[in-house]
Motif scaffolding. Structure first.
Motif, short mmCIF file in Angstrom:
data_model
loop_
_atom_site.label_atom_id
_atom_site.label_comp_id
_atom_site.label_asym_id
_atom_site.label_seq_id
_atom_site.Cartn_x
_atom_site.Cartn_y
_atom_site.Cartn_z
N TYR A 134 49.19 52.30 33.14
CA TYR A 134 48.90 51.64 31.86
C TYR A 134 48.87 52.67 30.75
O TYR A 134 48.16 53.68 30.84
N SER A 138 48.52 49.40 25.20
CA SER A 138 49.68 48.53 25.40
C SER A 138 49.25 47.11 25.79
O SER A 138 48.18 46.90 26.35
N LYS A 139 50.13 46.16 25.51
CA LYS A 139 49.89 44.78 25.95
C LYS A 139 50.57 44.52 27.29
O LYS A 139 50.54 43.41 27.80
N TYR A 140 51.19 45.58 27.85
CA TYR A 140 51.85 45.48 29.15
C TYR A 140 51.19 46.43 30.15
O TYR A 140 50.53 47.40 29.77
N SER A 232 53.05 41.40 31.73
CA SER A 232 52.04 41.24 30.69
C SER A 232 50.66 41.56 31.25
O SER A 232 50.37 41.29 32.42
N THR A 234 47.54 40.48 31.88
CA THR A 234 46.91 39.16 31.92
C THR A 234 45.39 39.28 31.99
O THR A 234 44.84 40.34 32.31
N LYS A 238 42.83 42.10 33.74
CA LYS A 238 41.73 42.66 32.97
C LYS A 238 40.40 42.45 33.68
O LYS A 238 39.56 43.36 33.76
N TYR A 244 40.08 47.07 29.37
CA TYR A 244 40.10 46.58 28.00
C TYR A 244 40.59 47.71 27.09
O TYR A 244 40.56 48.89 27.45
N THR A 245 41.02 47.35 25.91
CA THR A 245 41.56 48.34 24.96
C THR A 245 40.43 49.09 24.28
O THR A 245 39.45 48.48 23.82
#
Length: 246
Positions: A134, A138-140, A232, A234, A238, A244-245
């Motif tokens: 990761y 990123s959203k992926y 993605s 998802t 998560k 989490y970001t």
């Protein structure tokens, strides 16, 4: 019981202690998100990070180890990491663990690990063959379908006696003394050579997080992010990994 050992780098050698602390808080939350309560987390650090998360199954051990003698910065970081892992493993004895797992302080792990280990208390252990990569923000997320253990330090779950702990541990030695606890990619081979093979974990066990600004190796090696391995990020991923970001 599964005991996690988390070696945390010192603020004095961090590019950003604030970033290290944020990554560590996500990591320890991920660890404590286990679906089974039979686990403990031991954090070995020079300075205890100030975070807003507390859990009764976390123990902090503060150390005052002097800087390693190695001149190469990666070797210095490795040696410091190795002696902190060893310190945590020695301390873990009081919890009578069946297995232990070293976790890099910026990675996330599956919340299924403690429950799985509880079902197999006599196993030699497991290496994470399949996991995720990761890029921070990123959203992926990218699946690493094999050899995850050769890439990421958060990758081996070992029966406690197979840590081969010294009777009297030393914490001011060079890289070689701590090699077994550092060279995560070679643990599988070492144990096979001792007729104590470990098995591939039957599910993705961890997320290797890069571009944190604090990775020891990421700056000196290129990791491939193949679009065919991309998915993605998802909610289920998560939730399982506590990702989490920041």
């Amino acid at each position: 019981m599964l005991v996690f050992i988390i070696p945390l780098k010192s603020a004095k050698v961090s590019n950003s202690w604030e970033r290290v602390t944020q990554s560590f808080e996500r990591c320890i939350k991920s660890i404590c998100n286990q679906t089974c309560s039979d686990f403990h987390a031991i954090v070995v650090c020079h300075e205890q990070p100030k975070i807003d998360f507390n859990h009764p199954q976390i123990t902090y051990i503060t150390v005052n180890f002097p800087p390693p003698n190695e001149t190469n910065p990666i070797a210095r970081g490795d040696t410091d990491k190795g002696r902190k892992i060893l310190k945590g493993l020695m301390y873990a004895h009081q919890f009578s663990p069946t297995h232990t797992m070293a976790v890099d302080a910026d990675d996330c792990i599956s919340n299924k690990l403690a429950a799985f280990i509880k079902q197999h208390p006599n196993s030699n252990g497991w290496f994470i063959n399949k996991g995720y990569k990761y890029k921070e923000g990123s959203k992926y997320i990218y699946i690493k379908r094999k050899n995850f253990y050769s890439m990421c330090g958060t990758s081996n779950i070992i029966r406690y006696d197979l840590n081969f702990l010294p009777e009297n541990a030393e914490y001011n030695r060079g890289y070689g003394y701590y090699k077994y606890y550092i060279d995560h990619g070679k643990v599988r081979g070492v144990l096979e050579g001792k007729a104590k093979p470990i098995e591939p974990l039957p599910f993705p066990g961890a997320v290797y997080i890069v571009e944190t600004g604090e990775n020891l190796f990421y700056g000196s090696m290129k990791l491939n992010f193949n679009i065919f391995d991309r998915k993605s990020l998802t909610q289920s991923v998560k939730d399982e990994f506590g990702l989490y970001t920041l």
